[in-house]
Enzyme design. Sequence first.
Site, PDB file in Angstrom:
ATOM      1  N   HIS A 177      28.044  46.602  46.154  1.00  0.00           N
ATOM      2  CA  HIS A 177      26.901  45.807  45.705  1.00  0.00           C
ATOM      3  C   HIS A 177      27.301  44.348  45.516  1.00  0.00           C
ATOM      4  O   HIS A 177      28.481  44.011  45.410  1.00  0.00           O
ATOM      5  CB  HIS A 177      26.351  46.346  44.374  1.00  0.00           C
ATOM      6  CG  HIS A 177      27.317  46.196  43.234  1.00  0.00           C
ATOM      7  ND1 HIS A 177      28.408  47.009  43.063  1.00  0.00           N
ATOM      8  CD2 HIS A 177      27.357  45.295  42.208  1.00  0.00           C
ATOM      9  CE1 HIS A 177      29.079  46.633  41.991  1.00  0.00           C
ATOM     10  NE2 HIS A 177      28.477  45.588  41.452  1.00  0.00           N
ATOM     11  N   ASP A 179      26.209  41.478  42.603  1.00  0.00           N
ATOM     12  CA  ASP A 179      25.669  41.635  41.253  1.00  0.00           C
ATOM     13  C   ASP A 179      24.216  41.161  41.143  1.00  0.00           C
ATOM     14  O   ASP A 179      23.880  40.042  41.561  1.00  0.00           O
ATOM     15  CB  ASP A 179      26.532  40.874  40.242  1.00  0.00           C
ATOM     16  CG  ASP A 179      27.896  41.537  40.048  1.00  0.00           C
ATOM     17  OD1 ASP A 179      28.001  42.755  40.249  1.00  0.00           O
ATOM     18  OD2 ASP A 179      28.855  40.815  39.695  1.00  0.00           O
ATOM     19  N   HIS A 232      31.204  43.905  46.200  1.00  0.00           N
ATOM     20  CA  HIS A 232      32.402  44.539  45.646  1.00  0.00           C
ATOM     21  C   HIS A 232      32.129  45.989  45.297  1.00  0.00           C
ATOM     22  O   HIS A 232      30.973  46.431  45.239  1.00  0.00           O
ATOM     23  CB  HIS A 232      32.923  43.764  44.431  1.00  0.00           C
ATOM     24  CG  HIS A 232      31.900  43.537  43.360  1.00  0.00           C
ATOM     25  ND1 HIS A 232      30.956  42.543  43.448  1.00  0.00           N
ATOM     26  CD2 HIS A 232      31.663  44.177  42.190  1.00  0.00           C
ATOM     27  CE1 HIS A 232      30.189  42.567  42.366  1.00  0.00           C
ATOM     28  NE2 HIS A 232      30.589  43.578  41.584  1.00  0.00           N
ATOM     29  N   ARG A 275      32.691  41.163  31.704  1.00  0.00           N
ATOM     30  CA  ARG A 275      32.185  40.248  32.726  1.00  0.00           C
ATOM     31  C   ARG A 275      31.273  39.188  32.143  1.00  0.00           C
ATOM     32  O   ARG A 275      30.436  39.482  31.295  1.00  0.00           O
ATOM     33  CB  ARG A 275      31.400  41.074  33.755  1.00  0.00           C
ATOM     34  CG  ARG A 275      30.941  40.305  34.963  1.00  0.00           C
ATOM     35  CD  ARG A 275      30.165  41.214  35.897  1.00  0.00           C
ATOM     36  NE  ARG A 275      28.747  41.145  35.609  1.00  0.00           N
ATOM     37  CZ  ARG A 275      27.827  41.929  36.157  1.00  0.00           C
ATOM     38  NH1 ARG A 275      28.170  42.855  37.023  1.00  0.00           N
ATOM     39  NH2 ARG A 275      26.568  41.786  35.851  1.00  0.00           N
TER      40      ARG A 275
HETATM   41  O1  LIG Z   1      34.799  47.506  37.355  1.00  0.00           O
HETATM   42  C1  LIG Z   1      35.013  46.669  38.233  1.00  0.00           C
HETATM   43  O2  LIG Z   1      36.115  46.430  38.686  1.00  0.00           O
HETATM   44  C2  LIG Z   1      33.877  45.894  38.805  1.00  0.00           C
HETATM   45  C3  LIG Z   1      32.610  46.205  38.092  1.00  0.00           C
HETATM   46  C4  LIG Z   1      31.459  45.419  38.626  1.00  0.00           C
HETATM   47  O3  LIG Z   1      30.791  45.787  39.543  1.00  0.00           O
HETATM   48  C5  LIG Z   1      31.198  44.113  38.012  1.00  0.00           C
HETATM   49  O4  LIG Z   1      31.871  43.738  37.057  1.00  0.00           O
HETATM   50  O5  LIG Z   1      30.288  43.424  38.493  1.00  0.00           O
HETATM   51 FE   LIG Z   2      29.392  44.289  40.075  1.00  0.00          FE
END
Ligand SMILES: O=C(O)CCC(=O)C(=O)O
Ligand SMILES: [Fe+2]
Length: 307
Positions: free
Chosen positions: A106, A108, A262, A277
């Site tokens: 995806h 974000d 990602h 995040r």
């Molecule tokens: O857990 C992760 O490494 C990525 C998670 C994710 O998709 C994000 O933080 O946007």
């Molecule tokens: Fe993500």
Amino acid sequence: MTDNSIATPAPLDARPVAARIGAEIAGVRLSGDLPEATIEAINAALLRHKVIFFRDQTHLSDDEQERFSTRLGDLVPHPTQAPRAGTTSILELDSRTGSGRADAWHTDVTFVAAYPKISILRGVTIPPVGGDTVWSNTAAAYESLPTDLKRLADSLWALHTNAYDYAALKPRATAEERRYFDEVFSATAYETEHPVVRVHPETGERTLILGSFAQRFIGYSRGDFQHLYGLLQSYVQRVENTVRWRWREGDVAIWDNRATQHYAVNDYGDQTRVVRRTTLEGDVPVSVDGRRSVTVKKTTRQPATAA
Ligand SMILES: O=C(O)CCC(=O)C(=O)O
Ligand SMILES: [Fe+2]
């Protein structure tokens, strides 16, 4: 396409991790107090490499992560998931909760029109092995399409929503993950139309907007969507267009969310993995023919009332 193998000019020590995407930056202690020249160099490295990694940032608190983040843009909280207590915008992903495992390709928050331009992720608790994250360069994916497919992609528009069929995407989800999806993640349902190809506002590159929130192509049947989506997305997931990061606690990954997808590898069983995040406000995507993305629907589900 920018060349990931050319190192970023001083003052940053940026070492490419893979040929088409990703660089590790050494010698920078991230903070809200970095000189402006360093912030500009970080942004330049981000535009070039799409995802940049910083080791050993264990000094960062939630507050300092937010302070550093505001140097690159305006903090924007997640539209449906509450920020972590004591922060204005930090989204915590904890493998022990319903929100913790992002194991679908995806970009974000593409279910809103002006989805975030940059995401900044800090490794807080990392399993001894497993739990890597993989990023793909969606400008490289677009560039690697045959000419006729580029032309088709240029003309396609997709509907993105956070209220998709969760059980179809994650048939092995736990009851808690399903509850979280229904009651939190998709409690307000967004539907947004994006061009499949956007022109990057800073680099001018063409990048693909696909990923798991894309559910339909406008004017196409569901069956045609599935075939065409699979074909285009296969260029995103092509290993040559990706980089894989082996996390350590205190690592920070920063990605250009306008030029990447990602996937958080879900291979660590019931071990604890926690990452935090921040996201920075983006602009509304513009198609190759100058049309802008639009949110067509936003519905907040009524809470169940007591009988
Ligand atoms: O857990 C992760 O490494 C990525 C998670 C994710 O998709 C994000 O933080 O946007
Ligand atoms: Fe993500």
